[in-house]
Design a protein around this motif. Structure first.
Motif, short mmCIF file in Angstrom:
data_model
loop_
_atom_site.label_atom_id
_atom_site.label_comp_id
_atom_site.label_asym_id
_atom_site.label_seq_id
_atom_site.Cartn_x
_atom_site.Cartn_y
_atom_site.Cartn_z
N ARG A 6 44.26 29.05 42.36
CA ARG A 6 43.76 30.36 42.80
C ARG A 6 43.15 30.27 44.19
O ARG A 6 43.36 31.13 45.04
N ALA A 7 42.38 29.19 44.41
CA ALA A 7 41.74 29.00 45.72
C ALA A 7 42.80 28.90 46.82
O ALA A 7 42.68 29.51 47.88
N ARG A 66 44.50 32.23 47.49
CA ARG A 66 43.63 33.22 48.14
C ARG A 66 43.70 33.11 49.65
O ARG A 66 43.36 34.04 50.36
N ARG A 67 44.07 31.93 50.14
CA ARG A 67 44.11 31.73 51.59
C ARG A 67 45.08 32.71 52.24
O ARG A 67 46.16 32.96 51.69
N ASN A 80 49.25 40.67 49.53
CA ASN A 80 48.49 40.51 48.30
C ASN A 80 48.73 41.64 47.32
O ASN A 80 48.42 41.53 46.16
N LEU A 96 46.51 38.87 43.52
CA LEU A 96 45.42 37.90 43.41
C LEU A 96 44.52 38.18 42.22
O LEU A 96 44.19 37.29 41.45
N SER A 97 44.12 39.43 42.05
CA SER A 97 43.22 39.75 40.94
C SER A 97 44.01 40.05 39.66
O SER A 97 43.43 40.19 38.59
#
Ligand code: CA
Length: 226
Positions: free
Chosen positions: A113-114, A117-118, A125, A137-138
């Protein structure tokens, strides 16, 4: 999100792929370095999970060649090697992060996930179709600003339809590309019809505009035009 798992131990590869699919990722598996190169150059992945000790072509070489070819994909190295030298080598070859086996699956997910997120200029997104918004992402979906609750399998299906907005997709294509399973027989592709009906209930029911449409003799399409 589409992930390539490069791992020569079938048991580990299956374990990772199963866990990721449950989280809603589309997963492909490559079992050696050469297969990894051919997958990564023919398909666009959001992330590659890469073992270092691989037959035919080592993970470090795969990583270096991909970067040299200009691939911007996130690469997470997953390996039993744990010396500082190995870690430095992996990162120097162009990996974005490093996780040592045995690993905790929740930690793998968190690191993925990290990485995802970039900011990646080429990867949006959010996907949109009319008043339907899917956040990659969410993992949230909204229609007219109202949250739509989806299972991970429904989410992958909707993501695939939205990425291919306006295109006519066959059941076999949907099954293979949205969920990463084999195209299978006609009988097996009935599962696509079942999930399309779930999605319609959640996404289209009660709305004037029906976004998910049946294409006679072909399959389905998601279309925002009237
Ligand atoms: Ca290995």
């Amino acid at each position: 999100m589409r992930v390539l798992v490069v791992e020569d131990e079938p048991k580990i590869a299956r374990f990772i792929a199963k866990g990721l699919r449950e989280e809603g990722y589309a997963v492909d598996i490559a079992s050696d370095g050469e297969e990894a190169m051919s997958c990564a150059t023919s398909t666009t992945y959001d992330l590659i999970i890469l073992d270092l000790m691989l037959p035919k072509l080592g993970g470090t070489t795969v990583c270096r060649r991909l970067r040299k070819a200009g691939a911007a994909v996130s690469i997470l190295v997953l390996t039993a090697r744990n010396s500082v030298q190995d870690r430095v080598m992996g990162l120097d070859a162009g990996a974005d992060d490093y996780l040592v086996k045995p690993f905790d699956f929740d930690e793998l997910l968190a690191r993925m996930r990290a990485l995802l997120r970039r900011p990646q200029a080429l990867v949006p997104n959010q996907l949109r179709a009319d008043d339907l918004v899917l956040d990659l992402l969410s993992h949230r979906v909204e229609r007219k600003g109202v949250a739509v609750e989806l299972t991970s399998k429904e989410f992958s299906l909707l993501e695939y339809l939205m990425r291919n907005k306006g295109r006519e997709l066959t059941r076999g294509q949907i099954k293979e590309d949205a969920w990463g399973c084999d195209g299978g027989s006609d009988h097996e592709t009935n599962i696509v019809d079942v999930y399309i009906s779930y999605l319609r209930e959640k996404v289209d029911e009660g709305h004037v505009k029906q976004l998910i449409r049946t294409v006679r003799g072909v399959g389905y399409t998601l279309c925002e035009d009237p």
